[in-house]
Design a protein around this motif. Structure first.
Motif, mmCIF file in Angstrom:
data_model
loop_
_atom_site.group_PDB
_atom_site.id
_atom_site.type_symbol
_atom_site.label_atom_id
_atom_site.label_comp_id
_atom_site.label_asym_id
_atom_site.label_seq_id
_atom_site.Cartn_x
_atom_site.Cartn_y
_atom_site.Cartn_z
ATOM 1 N N SER A 183 0.832 -1.211 0.000
ATOM 2 C CA SER A 183 0.000 0.000 0.000
ATOM 3 C C SER A 183 0.863 1.256 0.000
ATOM 4 C CB SER A 183 -0.923 -0.015 1.218
ATOM 5 O OG SER A 183 -1.676 1.170 1.313
ATOM 6 N N PHE A 184 1.942 1.225 0.768
ATOM 7 C CA PHE A 184 2.836 2.382 0.835
ATOM 8 C C PHE A 184 3.458 2.666 -0.534
ATOM 9 C CE2 PHE A 184 7.418 3.508 1.442
ATOM 10 C CZ PHE A 184 7.217 4.862 1.672
ATOM 11 N N LEU A 185 3.943 1.629 -1.220
ATOM 12 C CA LEU A 185 4.569 1.847 -2.522
ATOM 13 C C LEU A 185 3.545 2.255 -3.584
ATOM 14 C CD1 LEU A 185 7.404 -0.831 -2.812
ATOM 15 C CD2 LEU A 185 7.579 1.606 -2.340
ATOM 16 N N LYS A 186 2.313 1.842 -3.407
ATOM 17 C CA LYS A 186 1.261 2.352 -4.299
ATOM 18 C C LYS A 186 1.124 3.864 -4.137
ATOM 19 C CE LYS A 186 -1.939 -1.561 -4.805
ATOM 20 N NZ LYS A 186 -3.329 -2.011 -4.514
ATOM 21 N N THR A 187 1.179 4.318 -2.895
ATOM 22 C CA THR A 187 1.103 5.753 -2.621
ATOM 23 C C THR A 187 2.269 6.485 -3.276
ATOM 24 O OG1 THR A 187 0.033 5.312 -0.494
ATOM 25 C CG2 THR A 187 1.016 7.479 -0.768
ATOM 26 N N VAL A 188 3.457 5.884 -3.184
ATOM 27 C CA VAL A 188 4.643 6.480 -3.805
ATOM 28 C C VAL A 188 4.465 6.544 -5.319
ATOM 29 C CG1 VAL A 188 7.112 6.169 -4.231
ATOM 30 C CG2 VAL A 188 6.183 5.753 -1.945
ATOM 31 N N ARG A 189 3.967 5.450 -5.917
ATOM 32 C CA ARG A 189 3.800 5.414 -7.378
ATOM 33 C C ARG A 189 2.808 6.470 -7.854
ATOM 34 N NH1 ARG A 189 1.053 0.171 -9.696
ATOM 35 N NH2 ARG A 189 -0.691 1.225 -8.684
ATOM 36 N N ASN A 209 20.341 -6.688 10.034
ATOM 37 C CA ASN A 209 20.844 -5.408 10.536
ATOM 38 C C ASN A 209 20.375 -4.230 9.680
ATOM 39 O OD1 ASN A 209 22.431 -5.877 8.315
ATOM 40 N ND2 ASN A 209 24.347 -6.090 9.447
ATOM 41 N N GLU A 210 19.682 -4.518 8.592
ATOM 42 C CA GLU A 210 19.121 -3.462 7.765
ATOM 43 C C GLU A 210 18.013 -4.041 6.888
ATOM 44 O OE1 GLU A 210 18.240 -0.572 7.161
ATOM 45 O OE2 GLU A 210 19.836 0.553 6.096
ATOM 46 N N ILE A 211 16.944 -3.274 6.725
ATOM 47 C CA ILE A 211 15.862 -3.623 5.804
ATOM 48 C C ILE A 211 15.579 -2.374 4.983
ATOM 49 C CG2 ILE A 211 13.479 -4.415 5.559
ATOM 50 C CD1 ILE A 211 13.724 -5.723 8.321
ATOM 51 N N ILE A 212 15.543 -2.532 3.660
ATOM 52 C CA ILE A 212 15.421 -1.383 2.759
ATOM 53 C C ILE A 212 14.267 -1.623 1.783
ATOM 54 C CG2 ILE A 212 16.631 0.095 1.100
ATOM 55 C CD1 ILE A 212 19.276 -1.092 2.211
ATOM 56 N N ILE A 213 13.463 -0.598 1.600
ATOM 57 C CA ILE A 213 12.411 -0.625 0.586
ATOM 58 C C ILE A 213 12.735 0.447 -0.441
ATOM 59 C CG2 ILE A 213 9.962 -0.268 0.108
ATOM 60 C CD1 ILE A 213 9.390 -1.243 2.943
ATOM 61 N N LEU A 214 12.837 0.035 -1.697
ATOM 62 C CA LEU A 214 13.144 0.957 -2.783
ATOM 63 C C LEU A 214 11.989 0.963 -3.785
ATOM 64 C CD1 LEU A 214 15.897 -1.070 -2.306
ATOM 65 C CD2 LEU A 214 16.923 0.976 -3.326
ATOM 66 N N ASP A 215 11.792 2.071 -4.449
ATOM 67 C CA ASP A 215 10.765 2.108 -5.488
ATOM 68 C C ASP A 215 11.327 1.550 -6.794
ATOM 69 O OD1 ASP A 215 12.286 4.096 -6.703
ATOM 70 O OD2 ASP A 215 11.062 5.736 -5.924
ATOM 71 N N ARG A 216 10.545 1.620 -7.859
ATOM 72 C CA ARG A 216 10.945 1.028 -9.147
ATOM 73 C C ARG A 216 12.213 1.662 -9.715
ATOM 74 N NH1 ARG A 216 6.064 2.317 -12.741
ATOM 75 N NH2 ARG A 216 6.147 4.171 -11.395
ATOM 76 N N HIS A 217 12.490 2.899 -9.318
ATOM 77 C CA HIS A 217 13.630 3.632 -9.880
ATOM 78 C C HIS A 217 14.877 3.550 -8.997
ATOM 79 C CE1 HIS A 217 10.563 5.128 -12.555
ATOM 80 N NE2 HIS A 217 9.892 5.638 -11.533
#
Length: 707
Positions: free
Chosen positions: A126-132, A162-170
């Motif tokens: 849902s969060f990445l939909k908002t970003v898109r 020790n790290e979790i990352i969420i990136l968008d399509r770009h």
């Protein structure tokens, strides 16, 4: 182990084993005196009258023949000692290497399920939909903060990251949880590789990417282990971005190396990549991350030199876990030749009773000893016959020669007995150490595995859909489509996490609202026909005691576990069921139901125990050996032998079951009609699991080798 390989390196090995060299020197000295006695006998017969000389010449020939035969037996004894001592060391380093790589791969197998599950998390999607959709910055910031908190909760449960990352399509970083890692974007090729995977067609293809190298995702941190998976819009099957789980490889290896100290702490262990580069080592001053070691999986052992020291080394590949092998990595274990063959002072105090029971443990030794005794009898007979004949001719000097030969025979017998006893002690000590360390390995694997189960139940209880719909169920009831949504979500999780036979959601009264079916590769068995299974469990009431305990937990980070007992959720068979409360999303103090996850105990425990059973030279399970888990009440939780089934009482003295946490020992026991060398270890937990998290359930792993 190939005897020919040892023979090929015999001279080099003998230099490294003072004990064997000592015996060779002793044999050479005795043989020299024996040859001198035979020469003296020849001189004496040369001075005798013809009749006497003819009488004693066959006796001299017998003495020569006996000496030659004894030389062959001496060589056999030296080879047997050499073989057993080298085998002891090679088995020890091979086991250490196997332990390191297999434990690591078991852990990483769990990560492949984690990344698949979290990549479909509704809040992240849902969060990445908002970003898109490029909504307002305020809205994105608010949602990013919420998702960041959720990921921090995830990391709290699964402390291996020790790290979790969420990136968008770009490749723009939208959320990451390490405040020290100030990244805003990534151009790492793993993102393109991850995005290129089709999540819907080839179901046999891995949906994640496993990467170990330097990355701009974690700049300045050297090589990092990253599990990445594409995040999609489930409605449009369109890519939204990438999830990256960064595994704390350094911390995990430190824990594995710490566990290895439970064995021989003189062993140097390293994890190698496919080209032999050292990725991690318990002794970086010897094997630094910059080192490179030739990979050789075809020999039982080889010699390596580092910093002017020579080592005996073995390299192994992983056995894999549930079909997972991961990146091509190996484990190397080696030990300094100067310390590899030192006699442990504790062996001198080895129980005499144990030695007497194990005196025939080695058939080769028994055969050598028997052949030696036959030749010794021949020497005694030659001496007696010679003395009788010599008295007839008053050959006093020859009698002295015969007495000397008799003393040589007794000296050889004493030396043989001492050498064989020392070798038996080596074999027995090696066996005692081996079964004890294997018992530790069994519990270590079990604690690590069950630690993941405790993490899973706490995290899944936080699933927004579970919380929202169970709250609605309690207030207004659910529609059929909502029940189906719960079922589908449970099934998705269960298909990813195959250590469970099923997952169950129930309301505050313990009535089952939704359940998953066992994954396709799992077998569901029943102790009685016509027991409920599958969706027939919906509407049934769960064990009220476990439901009550779960609802009484004061924190979403707490869990409870059933006793190891038969459950209708496991076909009437005994297992552990992990549970916790599901809470109202608007009021964390209000419970709206429970989640129960049913550990598939039978095959899971069986696999753990099979992994730690001792192996012979051909790497097959040692015939007649047994491995099992039991609890404090002497009840068998898992077993590799049909005579000791799950749920039965193990017929051993109860003092074995009163040992404190983490205690280890080895001894000889009678079980059934057989005598066994037994190693045991009491579980001591892993990370926070069973170490102050409120859960107390000591398992005792026991390994039995017949004698």
């Amino acid at each position: 182990m190939d005897q020919n390989v040892i023979q090929h390196h015999k001279d080099r090995l003998l230099k490294a084993i003072p004990l064997v060299s000592h015996y060779i020197d002793k044999f050479n000295a005795i043989n020299k005196r024996w040859a001198g006695a035979i020469t003296a006998g020849l001189i004496e017969t040369g001075c005798m009258k013809t009749e006497a000389a003819r009488l004693f010449e066959p006796l001299i020939q017998d003495m020569r023949a006996t000496k030659i035969k004894y030389g062959d037996i001496q060589e056999q004894l030296v080879d047997a000692i050499l073989f057993e001592m080298v085998k002891k060391v090679v088995f020890e380093i091979t086991d250490a290497a196997k332990f390191a790589i297999n434990i690591l791969k078991r852990n990483l197998f769990e990560r492949t399920a984690d990344v698949g599950y979290l990549a479909t998390d509704a809040e992240i999607v849902s969060f990445l939909k908002t970003v898109r959709q490029e909504e307002s910055n305020n809205d994105i910031s608010r949602r990013a903060e919420f998702v960041g908190t959720r990921l921090a909760d995830y990391r709290y449960e699964y402390t291996v990251y020790n790290e979790i990352i969420i990136l968008d399509r770009h490749g723009q970083v939208q959320v990451n949880i390490d405040p020290e890692n100030r990244i805003t974007a990534s151009k790492d090729p793993l993102l393109g590789k991850t995005q290129a995977i089709d999540l819907h067609h080839d179901l046999s293809e891995d949906k994640y990417v496993e990467t170990f190298r330097e990355s701009d995702l974690c700049p300045g941190q050297g090589k990092v282990l990253v599990y990445s998976q594409k995040i999609e819009d489930p409605d449009r099957q369109a890519a939204l971005g990438t999830l990256c789980l960064c595994f704390d490889f350094k911390d995990e290896m430190e824990r594995i190396f710490k566990d290895l100290k439970q064995g021989n702490d003189q062993i140097v262990v390293a994890i190698l990549d496919g080209q032999g580069n050292v990725m991690s080592s318990n002794r970086p001053e010897i094997l630094s991350p910059a080192a490179k070691v030739p990979v050789d999986l075809n020999t039982d052992f080889r010699f390596l030199s580092f910093n002017g020291k020579n080592y005996l080394a073995a390299t192994v590949a992983t056995d894999g876990y549930q079909g997972f092998y991961g990146l091509t990595w190996y484990a190397l274990a080696m030990i300094d030749l100067e310390s590899a063959f030192k006699v442990d002072p504790e062996t001198e105090s080895l129980d005499a009773t144990a030695l007497s029971k194990l005196q025939h443990f080695s058939k080769d030794l028994s055969a050598i000893k028997a052949a030696s005794e036959i030749l010794l009898d021949d020497m005694k007979l030659d001496s007696i016959n010679g003395q009788v004949k010599a008295s007839k001719f008053q050959a006093k000097a020859f009698v002295e020669v015969l007495h000397f030969v008799k003393w040589i025979g007794e000296e050889i017998d004493d030396l043989f007995s001492a050498a064989i006893q020392n070798l038996q002690t080596t074999v027995v000590t090696s066996l005692f150490n081996d079964v004890q360390f294997r018992a530790f390995q069994g519990n270590n694997i079990a604690d690590r595995n069950l630690y993941e189960r405790a993490n899973d139940v706490c995290w899944w209880a936080l699933t927004p859909m579970f919380r929202e719909l169970l709250t609605k169920h309690g207030d207004h009831g659910l529609s059929e489509s909502e029940r189906q949504a719960l079922t589908n979500n449970l099934q998705y999780i269960n298909d990813l996490y195959t250590p469970y036979l099923r997952l169950v959601l129930a309301d505050t009264h313990g009535e089952v609202v939704a359940t998953s079916l066992p994954p396709d590769e799992l077998e569901e068995r029943f102790v009685e026909p016509d027991m409920p299974s599958g969706q027939a469990l919906v509407g049934m009431t769960l064990d009220p005691n476990l439901v009550r305990e779960a609802l009484g937990l004061t924190s979403s980070k707490a869990y409870c576990v059933s006793a190891f007992a038969p459950s209708i959720l496991y076909g009437g068979r005994p297992t552990y069921i992990y549970s916790t409360a599901v809470r109202d999303p608007q009021n964390d103090k209000r419970t709206v139901g429970v989640i129960q996850i049913v550990f598939d105990a039978e095959p899971q425990f069986q696999a753990m125990l099979t992994d730690v059973l001792p192996k012979n030279e051909k790497k097959a399970v040692l015939e007649g050996s047994i491995a099992l888990f039991a609890d404090r009440t002497q009840t068998i939780v898992a077993s590799t032998h049909a005579d000791y089934p799950v749920g039965s009482e193990l017929p051993l003295p109860n003092h074995f079951f009163r040992r404190p946490k983490g205690a280890r020992e080895s001894t000889i026991v009678e079980l059934g009609d057989h005598s066994y060398t037994m190693g045991l270890q009491v579980s001591e937990g892993y990370r926070e699991y069973k170490r102050g998290d409120g859960y107390d359930n000591d398992l005792i792993c026991m390994i039995f080798v017949p004698i």
